[in-house]
Design an enzyme around this catalytic site. Structure first.
Site, PDB file in Angstrom:
ATOM      1  N   HIS A 131       0.858  -1.184   0.000  1.00  0.00           N
ATOM      2  CA  HIS A 131       0.000   0.000   0.000  1.00  0.00           C
ATOM      3  C   HIS A 131       0.894   1.234   0.000  1.00  0.00           C
ATOM      4  CE1 HIS A 131      -4.051  -1.684   0.302  1.00  0.00           C
ATOM      5  NE2 HIS A 131      -3.519  -2.646   1.032  1.00  0.00           N
ATOM      6  N   ASP A 180      -6.444 -12.862   0.357  1.00  0.00           N
ATOM      7  CA  ASP A 180      -6.950 -11.524   0.685  1.00  0.00           C
ATOM      8  C   ASP A 180      -8.475 -11.545   0.685  1.00  0.00           C
ATOM      9  OD1 ASP A 180      -6.858  -8.868   1.407  1.00  0.00           O
ATOM     10  OD2 ASP A 180      -6.349  -8.111  -0.589  1.00  0.00           O
TER      11      ASP A 180
END
Length: 384
Positions: free
Chosen positions: A195, A274
């Site tokens: 991220h 995920d």
């Protein structure tokens, strides 16, 4: 001592495929392979002539499933996720948080600490703290208002509450190098990078300081440019670090998956799902932490269009790598079992079918559907 001998059309070890011998279980552990002539009267025999046996799969980045999420912070939610994972071939998992108010993250950790001691279901290895120490530019489905600067007191409190195993850091955060060194060397936790808008030098500095993995490689990071390779370039070229991969064909295209497989050592790729609470459910509107998202045709997106995790499973990803990419089955299976076990230093006990390890394994048909799941040498799920 309880003994069981199991035979299947193929049994996948970490280095080979056994076709003829029986896999011997003694109590809760694998005891090697034996010939049919060596089976004595005290050994229970089971034969699955049309099935394959794989090691139990290990998902080290998963948020939820069947309407439940790690951030729900309830025993019932974790029980439901764990039970579902057993039906999908995942025997060990790492509940994962999202960027949220600190109190919510603390509650989630406390809940997992309690569940880890009491649940009788899929193993909980520990926790992945995904956020709040990320960048706004590549936040994905993480709400920007809860993104925070790195803070020692917060991280120490997280570790004190429960079984935190790894924390995400965006390498461009202030003092990221110092924090990575402190977390990995003094707290003995793993640091994952993601991220992030980090450039190549910033990423390599954190890898040199002890970070050992890129989070869902390609996704939620600055893309590679031939003059600015960035974090993605570091993940592709550093043979000493692991690369997470969501191999669902949605988060990463098939050609990009092939590039990753060609760039990285096969033992440094870790399949992760995920997965989010919509996994195992129909299309609809759900929540990821504090953010609503929609699922259409199995693809989850928040309202601004960003992907919001997946609805896949590790077994589906293994199938995609083998059938659509042409990866060798042993490599694909190890990416979802042995490789994560090695990263978290549990490969002495879990991660492959090998004498002395705990007898966690799955029996699947040729369509990659789970027929049985075994944990600690006992069958705990059978497909009806």
């Amino acid at each position: 001592m309880s003994k069981t001998a199991i035979k299947a059309q193929k049994i996948f070890t970490e280095t080979s495929i056994e076709l003829n011998k029986y896999l011997l279980l003694e109590d809760d552990k694998f005891a090697g392979f034996i010939d049919k002539n060596d089976i004595t009267s005290d050994i229970e025999v089971k034969d699955f002539p049309n099935s394959y046996i794989l090691p139990g799969l290990i998902d080290t980045h998963i948020h939820g499933a069947v309407g439940c999420d790690t951030m729900d912070s309830t025993t019932n939610a974790i029980q439901n996720i764990s039970d579902y994972l057993l039906t999908q071939g995942t025997t060990t998992w790492m509940p994962t948080t999202v960027t949220a108010p600190l109190s919510d993250i603390y509650n989630a950790i406390t809940n997992i600490a309690n569940c880890q001691k009491t649940l009788n279901s899929a193993r909980i290895l520990g926790m992945f703290i995904e956020g709040p120490y990320i960048t706004s530019q590549h936040r994905g489905a993480h709400p920007e208002k809860f993104i925070r600067p790195l803070n020692k007191e917060e991280i120490l409190h997280m570790q004190s509450l429960g079984p935190v195993k790894t924390i995400i850091i965006a390498p461009e955060k202030e003092n990221a190098f110092t924090f990575t060194n402190w977390i990995t060397n003094e707290l003995n936790l793993k640091v994952s990078l993601g991220h992030s808008s980090a450039d190549y030098a910033e990423a390599c500095a954190c890898f040199d300081a002890g970070a050992d993995a890129s989070v869902h490689t390609y996704c939620a990071m600055e893309q590679m440019h031939h003059r600015n390779p960035n974090l993605l370039g570091a993940a592709l070229t550093r043979d000493d670090i692991y690369a997470e991969l969501i191999a669902d064909g949605i988060h990463v295209s098939l050609p990009a998956i092939k590039i990753l497989l060609n760039c990285k050592p096969k033992d440094k790729i870790i399949l992760v799902s995920d997965a989010i609470r919509a996994t195992g459910l129909n299309d609809g509107r759900y929540m990821l932490g504090t953010l609503p998202f929609n699922v259409k045709n199995g693809i989850a997106r928040i309202d601004d269009g960003n992907l919001a995790g997946s609805t896949t499973t590790l077994l589906k990803e293994i199938k995609l790598l083998i059938e659509d990419i042409g990866e060798k089955p042993i490599n694909a299976i190890n990416m979802a079992s042995l490789n994560p076990a090695k990263r978290f230093n549990i490969d002495k006990y879990l991660g492959s079918i090998k004498k002395g390890k705990y007898a966690d394994f799955i029996i699947i048909n040729k369509n990659y559907e789970v027929e049985q799941t075994w944990l600690n040498g006992k069958c705990i799920f059978t497909k009806k």
